[in-house]
Design a protein around this motif. Sequence first.
Motif, PDB file in Angstrom:
ATOM      1  N   GLY A   1      -9.354  -6.286   2.456  1.00 35.72           N
ATOM      2  CA  GLY A   1      -8.861  -7.587   2.030  1.00 35.72           C
ATOM      3  C   GLY A   1      -7.458  -7.874   2.504  1.00 35.72           C
ATOM      4  N   LEU A   2      -6.969  -9.009   2.085  1.00 35.22           N
ATOM      5  CA  LEU A   2      -5.640  -9.477   2.446  1.00 35.22           C
ATOM      6  C   LEU A   2      -4.615  -8.999   1.439  1.00 35.22           C
ATOM      7  CD1 LEU A   2      -6.544 -13.199   3.217  1.00 35.22           C
ATOM      8  CD2 LEU A   2      -6.106 -11.397   4.874  1.00 35.22           C
ATOM      9  N   ALA A   3      -3.391  -8.889   1.886  1.00 36.76           N
ATOM     10  CA  ALA A   3      -2.296  -8.609   0.967  1.00 36.76           C
ATOM     11  C   ALA A   3      -2.133  -9.799   0.024  1.00 36.76           C
ATOM     12  CB  ALA A   3      -1.016  -8.362   1.742  1.00 36.76           C
ATOM     13  N   ALA A   4      -1.564  -9.544  -1.140  1.00 35.49           N
ATOM     14  CA  ALA A   4      -1.438 -10.574  -2.164  1.00 35.49           C
ATOM     15  C   ALA A   4      -0.674 -11.797  -1.677  1.00 35.49           C
ATOM     16  CB  ALA A   4      -0.778  -9.991  -3.394  1.00 35.49           C
ATOM     17  N   ASP A   5       0.251 -11.612  -0.743  1.00 37.76           N
ATOM     18  CA  ASP A   5       1.080 -12.734  -0.285  1.00 37.76           C
ATOM     19  C   ASP A   5       0.637 -13.313   1.070  1.00 37.76           C
ATOM     20  OD1 ASP A   5       1.794 -10.559   1.212  1.00 37.76           O
ATOM     21  OD2 ASP A   5       3.950 -10.844   0.971  1.00 37.76           O
TER      22      ASP A   5
ATOM     23  N   ASN B   1      10.060  -9.211  -7.545  1.00 39.96           N
ATOM     24  CA  ASN B   1       9.967 -10.002  -6.327  1.00 39.96           C
ATOM     25  C   ASN B   1      10.175  -9.173  -5.060  1.00 39.96           C
ATOM     26  OD1 ASN B   1       9.422 -12.478  -7.598  1.00 39.96           O
ATOM     27  ND2 ASN B   1      11.582 -12.689  -8.133  1.00 39.96           N
ATOM     28  N   LYS B   2      10.789  -8.015  -5.173  1.00 43.22           N
ATOM     29  CA  LYS B   2      11.026  -7.152  -4.012  1.00 43.22           C
ATOM     30  C   LYS B   2      10.039  -5.994  -4.031  1.00 43.22           C
ATOM     31  CE  LYS B   2      15.676  -8.571  -3.481  1.00 43.22           C
ATOM     32  NZ  LYS B   2      16.857  -8.753  -4.098  1.00 43.22           N
ATOM     33  N   TYR B   3       8.793  -6.326  -4.266  1.00 45.63           N
ATOM     34  CA  TYR B   3       7.746  -5.324  -4.448  1.00 45.63           C
ATOM     35  C   TYR B   3       7.373  -4.602  -3.153  1.00 45.63           C
ATOM     36  CZ  TYR B   3       4.901  -9.115  -2.649  1.00 45.63           C
ATOM     37  OH  TYR B   3       4.404 -10.136  -1.883  1.00 45.63           O
ATOM     38  N   GLN B   4       7.683  -5.185  -1.998  1.00 50.28           N
ATOM     39  CA  GLN B   4       7.278  -4.569  -0.729  1.00 50.28           C
ATOM     40  C   GLN B   4       7.825  -3.152  -0.599  1.00 50.28           C
ATOM     41  OE1 GLN B   4       8.576  -7.657  -0.952  1.00 50.28           O
ATOM     42  NE2 GLN B   4       7.268  -9.073   0.155  1.00 50.28           N
ATOM     43  N   THR B   5       8.990  -2.899  -1.144  1.00 47.38           N
ATOM     44  CA  THR B   5       9.586  -1.566  -1.048  1.00 47.38           C
ATOM     45  C   THR B   5       9.053  -0.628  -2.132  1.00 47.38           C
ATOM     46  OG1 THR B   5      11.450  -2.198  -2.453  1.00 47.38           O
ATOM     47  CG2 THR B   5      11.711  -2.500  -0.067  1.00 47.38           C
ATOM     48  N   LYS B   6       8.252  -1.148  -3.064  1.00 46.40           N
ATOM     49  CA  LYS B   6       7.753  -0.345  -4.178  1.00 46.40           C
ATOM     50  C   LYS B   6       6.281   0.015  -4.046  1.00 46.40           C
ATOM     51  CE  LYS B   6      11.063  -2.565  -7.188  1.00 46.40           C
ATOM     52  NZ  LYS B   6      11.252  -3.532  -8.245  1.00 46.40           N
ATOM     53  N   VAL B   7       5.626  -0.498  -3.009  1.00 47.24           N
ATOM     54  CA  VAL B   7       4.201  -0.241  -2.825  1.00 47.24           C
ATOM     55  C   VAL B   7       4.010   0.538  -1.537  1.00 47.24           C
ATOM     56  CG1 VAL B   7       1.933  -1.284  -2.508  1.00 47.24           C
ATOM     57  CG2 VAL B   7       3.585  -2.363  -4.051  1.00 47.24           C
ATOM     58  N   ASP B   8       3.371   1.672  -1.637  1.00 47.88           N
ATOM     59  CA  ASP B   8       3.064   2.503  -0.471  1.00 47.88           C
ATOM     60  C   ASP B   8       1.570   2.744  -0.498  1.00 47.88           C
ATOM     61  OD1 ASP B   8       3.338   4.077   1.752  1.00 47.88           O
ATOM     62  OD2 ASP B   8       4.061   5.831   0.661  1.00 47.88           O
ATOM     63  N   HIS B   9       0.878   2.362   0.561  1.00 53.37           N
ATOM     64  CA  HIS B   9      -0.576   2.465   0.612  1.00 53.37           C
ATOM     65  C   HIS B   9      -0.992   3.446   1.693  1.00 53.37           C
ATOM     66  CE1 HIS B   9      -4.726   1.080   0.165  1.00 53.37           C
ATOM     67  NE2 HIS B   9      -4.796   1.344   1.467  1.00 53.37           N
ATOM     68  N   VAL B  10      -1.964   4.297   1.371  1.00 56.27           N
ATOM     69  CA  VAL B  10      -2.519   5.254   2.322  1.00 56.27           C
ATOM     70  C   VAL B  10      -4.028   5.082   2.307  1.00 56.27           C
ATOM     71  CG1 VAL B  10      -2.802   7.691   2.883  1.00 56.27           C
ATOM     72  CG2 VAL B  10      -0.648   6.886   1.904  1.00 56.27           C
ATOM     73  N   GLY B  11      -4.635   5.003   3.456  1.00 56.86           N
ATOM     74  CA  GLY B  11      -6.090   4.889   3.530  1.00 56.86           C
ATOM     75  C   GLY B  11      -6.534   3.467   3.815  1.00 56.86           C
TER      76      GLY B  11
ATOM     77  N   MET C   1       6.642 -12.904  -8.831  1.00 59.36           N
ATOM     78  CA  MET C   1       6.764 -11.471  -8.964  1.00 59.36           C
ATOM     79  C   MET C   1       5.390 -10.843  -8.832  1.00 59.36           C
ATOM     80  SD  MET C   1       7.282 -10.703 -12.999  1.00 59.36           S
ATOM     81  CE  MET C   1       6.850 -12.079 -14.031  1.00 59.36           C
ATOM     82  N   LEU C   2       5.368  -9.613  -8.361  1.00 56.26           N
ATOM     83  CA  LEU C   2       4.103  -8.898  -8.254  1.00 56.26           C
ATOM     84  C   LEU C   2       3.866  -8.144  -9.554  1.00 56.26           C
ATOM     85  CD1 LEU C   2       1.680  -8.078  -6.447  1.00 56.26           C
ATOM     86  CD2 LEU C   2       3.002  -6.058  -5.837  1.00 56.26           C
ATOM     87  N   VAL C   3       2.691  -8.362 -10.137  1.00 49.61           N
ATOM     88  CA  VAL C   3       2.293  -7.663 -11.353  1.00 49.61           C
ATOM     89  C   VAL C   3       1.024  -6.893 -11.032  1.00 49.61           C
ATOM     90  CG1 VAL C   3       1.638  -7.907 -13.779  1.00 49.61           C
ATOM     91  CG2 VAL C   3       3.272  -9.510 -12.765  1.00 49.61           C
ATOM     92  N   LEU C   4       1.031  -5.619 -11.320  1.00 48.45           N
ATOM     93  CA  LEU C   4      -0.154  -4.782 -11.171  1.00 48.45           C
ATOM     94  C   LEU C   4      -0.812  -4.712 -12.540  1.00 48.45           C
ATOM     95  CD1 LEU C   4      -1.510  -2.909  -9.010  1.00 48.45           C
ATOM     96  CD2 LEU C   4      -0.365  -1.036 -10.185  1.00 48.45           C
ATOM     97  N   ILE C   5      -2.064  -5.123 -12.602  1.00 51.24           N
ATOM     98  CA  ILE C   5      -2.797  -5.134 -13.869  1.00 51.24           C
ATOM     99  C   ILE C   5      -3.935  -4.137 -13.769  1.00 51.24           C
ATOM    100  CG2 ILE C   5      -4.175  -6.511 -15.478  1.00 51.24           C
ATOM    101  CD1 ILE C   5      -2.666  -8.984 -14.386  1.00 51.24           C
ATOM    102  N   THR C   6      -4.007  -3.247 -14.750  1.00 49.41           N
ATOM    103  CA  THR C   6      -5.105  -2.292 -14.821  1.00 49.41           C
ATOM    104  C   THR C   6      -5.769  -2.446 -16.174  1.00 49.41           C
ATOM    105  OG1 THR C   6      -3.826  -0.461 -15.772  1.00 49.41           O
ATOM    106  CG2 THR C   6      -3.829  -0.682 -13.370  1.00 49.41           C
TER     107      THR C   6
END
Length: 96
Positions: free
Chosen positions: A87-91, A73-83, A1-6
Amino acid sequence: MLVLITYDVNTETTAGKARLRKVAKQCVNYGRRVQNSVFECLLDQAQCIALKAKLTELIDEEVDSLRFYYLGNKYQTKVDHVGVDHGLAADQVLIL
């Protein structure tokens, strides 16, 4: 699963600066930095529990904070990047 840690670590003291370095080092071991204090980590359940425990031990809960966003696990639809994306994507595979 993708976890975003801040995290936000108080660096007004030498001890705070040391905590910041330790927290960042642990996050680098598990994922990729996407902003100064933001990491994307692909983890299984055991890794997630272990990392959360390590980070919780490192911080001073009186002045520091951690946030964990569980994107699943279906994080691709939950992440939107602009700019610019450094680096490489996490996967993505990195071949040295």
